[in-house]
Design an enzyme around this catalytic site. Structure first.
Site, PDB file in Angstrom:
ATOM      1  N   HIS A  46      -2.767  60.937 -46.547  1.00 32.45           N
ATOM      2  CA  HIS A  46      -4.232  60.977 -46.563  1.00 32.45           C
ATOM      3  C   HIS A  46      -4.745  60.720 -45.145  1.00 32.45           C
ATOM      4  CE1 HIS A  46      -4.877  60.022 -51.112  1.00 32.45           C
ATOM      5  NE2 HIS A  46      -3.985  60.977 -50.918  1.00 32.45           N
ATOM      6  N   GLU A  48      -6.854  58.583 -43.987  1.00 30.39           N
ATOM      7  CA  GLU A  48      -6.877  57.167 -43.609  1.00 30.39           C
ATOM      8  C   GLU A  48      -5.484  56.687 -43.200  1.00 30.39           C
ATOM      9  OE1 GLU A  48      -9.572  57.378 -47.378  1.00 30.39           O
ATOM     10  OE2 GLU A  48      -7.929  58.530 -46.492  1.00 30.39           O
ATOM     11  N   CYS A  76      -9.251  55.878 -51.579  1.00 28.41           N
ATOM     12  CA  CYS A  76      -8.585  55.691 -52.870  1.00 28.41           C
ATOM     13  C   CYS A  76      -7.871  54.339 -52.878  1.00 28.41           C
ATOM     14  CB  CYS A  76      -7.588  56.824 -53.098  1.00 28.41           C
ATOM     15  SG  CYS A  76      -6.137  56.754 -52.001  1.00 28.41           S
ATOM     16  N   CYS A  79      -5.102  54.001 -50.119  1.00 24.99           N
ATOM     17  CA  CYS A  79      -5.644  53.801 -48.771  1.00 24.99           C
ATOM     18  C   CYS A  79      -6.299  52.425 -48.637  1.00 24.99           C
ATOM     19  CB  CYS A  79      -6.623  54.921 -48.431  1.00 24.99           C
ATOM     20  SG  CYS A  79      -5.784  56.523 -48.293  1.00 24.99           S
TER      21      CYS A  79
END
Length: 156
Positions: A46, A48, A76, A79
């Site tokens: 992701h 992040e 999410c 993260c």
């Protein structure tokens, strides 16, 4: 957030869900990333996480206290957990994520969950309409591409 939006656009151009993130500490950019789980064959890739990884390499430490993460979509659970472990001071996100958000939309891990040994401040809604629009446009295009072959068949 404008830099995070540019990175989100890069993700979209690569066929990834358009999310971008930048990590700043003491006014300096220390990490950035965009979604790339499809290309990388990595469910943890992701935006992040990419930004946290780059920042860790740049500063030589997995702990990043005093840093602020700007991300175009509400983080999410995965993260948010990484931010807690990295000791991120604050996360500022653009669009809320009503399906998987961990900063108040579905879960509220940052900063409300007192079970963690670190609290990360949260601010949502920065350029929310622009961030959300990028996501809506991306998924609208994907849906249209998915039905286009059906409409191009000759009628018998």
């Amino acid at each position: 957030m404008r830099r995070a939006l540019a990175l989100a656009q890069r993700a979209a151009e690569e066929g990834e869900v358009p999310v971008g993130a930048v990590l700043v500490r003491e006014g300096a950019l220390i990490g950035e990333g965009w979604n790339c789980p499809i290309r990388a064959h990595d469910p943890s890739a992701h935006a992040e996480i990419q930004a946290l990884r780059e920042a860790g390499r740049q500063v030589g430490n997995y702990r990043l206290p005093g840093s602020v993460l700007y991300v175009t979509l509400e983080p999410c659970v995965m993260c948010a957990g990484a931010m807690i472990h990295a000791r991120i001071a604050r996360v500022i996100y653009g669009a809320p994520d009503p399906k998987a958000g961990a900063c108040g939309s579905v879960f509220d891990l940052l900063p409300s969950d007192r079970r963690f040994n670190h609290r990360t401040a949260v601010e949502g809604g920065l350029l929310a309409e622009v961030c959300g629009g990028l996501l809506r446009d991306f998924f609208r295009t994907r849906r249209l591409e998915a039905v286009a072959p059906c409409h191009s068949r000759p009628v018998r």
